[in-house]
Design a protein around this motif. Structure first.
Motif, mmCIF file in Angstrom:
data_model
loop_
_atom_site.group_PDB
_atom_site.id
_atom_site.type_symbol
_atom_site.label_atom_id
_atom_site.label_comp_id
_atom_site.label_asym_id
_atom_site.label_seq_id
_atom_site.Cartn_x
_atom_site.Cartn_y
_atom_site.Cartn_z
ATOM 1 N N SER A 121 6.267 0.681 -0.633
ATOM 2 C CA SER A 121 6.944 -0.514 -0.156
ATOM 3 C C SER A 121 8.131 -0.798 -1.067
ATOM 4 C CB SER A 121 5.994 -1.720 -0.153
ATOM 5 O OG SER A 121 4.968 -1.549 0.797
ATOM 6 N N ARG A 122 9.202 -1.306 -0.495
ATOM 7 C CA ARG A 122 10.395 -1.638 -1.298
ATOM 8 C C ARG A 122 10.168 -2.998 -1.938
ATOM 9 N NH1 ARG A 122 14.870 1.679 0.313
ATOM 10 N NH2 ARG A 122 14.337 2.924 2.149
ATOM 11 N N SER A 123 9.547 -3.000 -3.099
ATOM 12 C CA SER A 123 9.194 -4.235 -3.787
ATOM 13 C C SER A 123 9.449 -4.073 -5.274
ATOM 14 C CB SER A 123 7.723 -4.583 -3.538
ATOM 15 O OG SER A 123 7.331 -5.708 -4.295
ATOM 16 N N LEU A 124 9.763 -5.176 -5.929
ATOM 17 C CA LEU A 124 9.937 -5.168 -7.380
ATOM 18 C C LEU A 124 8.656 -5.575 -8.101
ATOM 19 C CD1 LEU A 124 13.515 -6.741 -7.651
ATOM 20 C CD2 LEU A 124 12.863 -4.329 -7.646
ATOM 21 N N ARG A 125 7.613 -5.859 -7.334
ATOM 22 C CA ARG A 125 6.330 -6.220 -7.921
ATOM 23 C C ARG A 125 5.389 -5.015 -7.875
ATOM 24 N NH1 ARG A 125 3.829 -11.850 -6.018
ATOM 25 N NH2 ARG A 125 2.171 -10.857 -7.257
ATOM 26 N N PRO A 126 4.876 -4.582 -9.028
ATOM 27 C CA PRO A 126 4.005 -3.400 -9.054
ATOM 28 C C PRO A 126 2.789 -3.511 -8.143
ATOM 29 C CG PRO A 126 4.659 -4.021 -11.274
ATOM 30 C CD PRO A 126 5.119 -5.126 -10.377
ATOM 31 N N ASP A 127 2.260 -4.727 -7.968
ATOM 32 C CA ASP A 127 1.062 -4.888 -7.141
ATOM 33 C C ASP A 127 1.377 -4.940 -5.657
ATOM 34 O OD1 ASP A 127 2.404 -7.296 -7.625
ATOM 35 O OD2 ASP A 127 0.601 -8.510 -7.312
ATOM 36 N N TYR A 155 -4.706 13.024 -4.798
ATOM 37 C CA TYR A 155 -3.644 12.064 -4.510
ATOM 38 C C TYR A 155 -4.057 10.635 -4.817
ATOM 39 C CZ TYR A 155 -1.344 15.858 -1.956
ATOM 40 O OH TYR A 155 -0.738 17.037 -1.610
ATOM 41 N N ARG A 156 -5.340 10.419 -5.076
ATOM 42 C CA ARG A 156 -5.800 9.049 -5.277
ATOM 43 C C ARG A 156 -5.179 8.393 -6.502
ATOM 44 N NH1 ARG A 156 -12.279 9.820 -4.224
ATOM 45 N NH2 ARG A 156 -12.164 10.342 -2.001
ATOM 46 N N GLU A 157 -4.795 9.208 -7.492
ATOM 47 C CA GLU A 157 -4.237 8.594 -8.689
ATOM 48 C C GLU A 157 -2.847 8.013 -8.441
ATOM 49 O OE1 GLU A 157 -1.991 11.660 -11.523
ATOM 50 O OE2 GLU A 157 -4.128 12.101 -11.393
ATOM 51 N N LEU A 158 -2.151 8.457 -7.396
ATOM 52 C CA LEU A 158 -0.816 7.918 -7.139
ATOM 53 C C LEU A 158 -0.686 7.206 -5.809
ATOM 54 C CD1 LEU A 158 1.687 10.665 -6.015
ATOM 55 C CD2 LEU A 158 -0.659 11.264 -6.488
ATOM 56 N N ALA A 159 -1.761 7.142 -5.013
ATOM 57 C CA ALA A 159 -1.665 6.511 -3.700
ATOM 58 C C ALA A 159 -2.820 5.535 -3.491
ATOM 59 C CB ALA A 159 -1.664 7.553 -2.592
ATOM 60 N N ALA A 160 -2.487 4.354 -2.989
ATOM 61 C CA ALA A 160 -3.522 3.384 -2.646
ATOM 62 C C ALA A 160 -4.227 3.782 -1.358
ATOM 63 C CB ALA A 160 -2.911 1.995 -2.503
ATOM 64 N N GLU A 161 -3.494 4.462 -0.460
ATOM 65 C CA GLU A 161 -4.049 4.871 0.830
ATOM 66 C C GLU A 161 -3.621 6.295 1.142
ATOM 67 O OE1 GLU A 161 -3.746 0.403 2.853
ATOM 68 O OE2 GLU A 161 -2.350 1.985 3.433
ATOM 69 N N LEU A 204 0.192 4.514 -11.270
ATOM 70 C CA LEU A 204 1.483 5.192 -11.360
ATOM 71 C C LEU A 204 1.934 5.195 -12.814
ATOM 72 C CD1 LEU A 204 3.345 3.843 -8.189
ATOM 73 C CD2 LEU A 204 2.236 6.058 -8.523
ATOM 74 N N GLU A 205 2.058 6.396 -13.369
ATOM 75 C CA GLU A 205 2.422 6.555 -14.768
ATOM 76 C C GLU A 205 3.834 7.119 -14.881
ATOM 77 O OE1 GLU A 205 -0.604 9.025 -16.413
ATOM 78 O OE2 GLU A 205 -2.192 7.509 -16.155
ATOM 79 N N THR A 206 4.279 7.296 -16.118
ATOM 80 C CA THR A 206 5.639 7.776 -16.349
ATOM 81 C C THR A 206 5.884 9.104 -15.660
ATOM 82 O OG1 THR A 206 5.689 6.656 -18.499
ATOM 83 C CG2 THR A 206 7.315 8.396 -18.118
ATOM 84 N N ARG A 207 4.909 10.021 -15.665
ATOM 85 C CA ARG A 207 5.109 11.337 -15.036
ATOM 86 C C ARG A 207 5.317 11.200 -13.532
ATOM 87 N NH1 ARG A 207 -0.324 12.715 -13.421
ATOM 88 N NH2 ARG A 207 -1.784 11.328 -14.506
ATOM 89 N N HIS A 208 4.671 10.205 -12.910
ATOM 90 C CA HIS A 208 4.875 9.980 -11.486
ATOM 91 C C HIS A 208 6.280 9.456 -11.214
ATOM 92 C CE1 HIS A 208 0.329 9.234 -11.834
ATOM 93 N NE2 HIS A 208 0.490 10.444 -11.334
ATOM 94 N N TRP A 209 6.713 8.484 -12.027
ATOM 95 C CA TRP A 209 8.054 7.921 -11.836
ATOM 96 C C TRP A 209 9.134 8.972 -12.103
ATOM 97 C CZ3 TRP A 209 8.048 3.914 -9.015
ATOM 98 C CH2 TRP A 209 7.048 2.947 -9.109
ATOM 99 N N MET A 210 8.897 9.846 -13.095
ATOM 100 C CA MET A 210 9.874 10.896 -13.374
ATOM 101 C C MET A 210 9.956 11.878 -12.210
ATOM 102 S SD MET A 210 11.451 10.304 -16.133
ATOM 103 C CE MET A 210 12.247 11.887 -16.353
ATOM 104 N N ALA A 211 8.806 12.191 -11.589
ATOM 105 C CA ALA A 211 8.814 13.072 -10.417
ATOM 106 C C ALA A 211 9.609 12.436 -9.284
ATOM 107 C CB ALA A 211 7.384 13.361 -9.972
ATOM 108 N N MET A 212 9.450 11.138 -9.080
ATOM 109 C CA MET A 212 10.220 10.455 -8.039
ATOM 110 C C MET A 212 11.700 10.408 -8.385
ATOM 111 S SD MET A 212 7.829 7.310 -6.669
ATOM 112 C CE MET A 212 6.660 7.120 -8.019
ATOM 113 N N ALA A 213 12.010 10.275 -9.680
ATOM 114 C CA ALA A 213 13.420 10.245 -10.091
ATOM 115 C C ALA A 213 14.087 11.595 -9.827
ATOM 116 C CB ALA A 213 13.526 9.882 -11.572
#
Length: 229
Positions: A121-127, A155-161, A204-213
């Protein structure tokens, strides 16, 4: 001979096509011999080996055509799902590659995962990010293989669903474990939600955000540039 050559048999036949054909002498070889796809080389001076017959070459050609069609179909459905999610205002990735923890082995290790479609979701809130993974399945054999491998659980570590997107006719909803949501892809109707996915905890950890970057977000031709965030 089955109408579609089983994957392991096709792989063995390609092995004999690409190499000198050193024999494996197992049940797969027996099947290929019985179907007339290979011939044994009769030569006392060399180790036992097989040559691909004309019928075997035809079977390889048919397998190539089917695989190309499946890849093309997979790409079409992936694009359609990405467009659907993007149209809902989600930030979508179709080329994400991220290392996740694989705890299925005695010693935990990193395993590279490439979800077909990952979105937030395009949100600035992590939750409020509500990350989702959609796995596209256009062939029943691929679906069954993935369910046996347990890859999707990582995939559960990076996806809620987590959702399985099934091309119509691949499987019934009740065949998919309850821990996953189910979407049916029908032509020309497209995306049809059959069962919502239960929401899991994720991290979502730094490695996940770096992969998205490093990845490029999906953008349809008619997307506004202002929505690229």
């Amino acid at each position: 001979m089955p109408r579609a050559l089983p994957r392991r048999h096709a792989s063995r036949l390609r092995h004999y096509w690409r190499t000198r054909g050193w024999a494996c002498h197992d049940n797969i070889d027996l099947d290929l011999l019985r179907w007339g796809l290979i011939d044994e080389v009769a030569d006392a001076d060399v180790a036992s080996r097989f040559l691909v017959t004309a019928r075997g070459r035809d079977a390889l050609g048919d397998a190539v055509v089917r695989n190309r069609h499946a890849r093309s179909r997979h790409a079409q459905v992936t694009d359609g799902v990405a467009r659907h999610l993007s149209g809902q205002g989600r930030l979508v990735f179709t080329e994400l590659a991220v290392h996740t923890e694989d705890d299925t082995t005695p010693a935990p290790r990193w395993a590279l995962c490439k979800p077909d479609v990952f979105s937030l979701s395009r949100s600035l809130r992590p939750d409020h990010l509500a990350p989702q993974v959609h796995e596209i399945k256009v062939r029943r054999a691929d679906l069954l293989g993935e369910l046996r491998s347990g890859k999707t659980r990582r995939y559960r570590e990076l996806a809620a669903e987590i959702y399985f997107v099934l091309v119509e006719g691949v499987a019934k909803v009740e065949e998919i474990p309850a821990e996953y949501g189910v979407v049916t892809w029908r032509d020309p109707a497209g995306y049809t939600l059959e069962r919502c996915a239960p929401r899991h905890d994720y991290r979502l950890e730094t490695r996940h955000w770096m992969a998205m970057a490093r990845a490029r977000p999906f953008q349809a031709e008619d997307d506004s540039l202002q929505m690229s965030f």
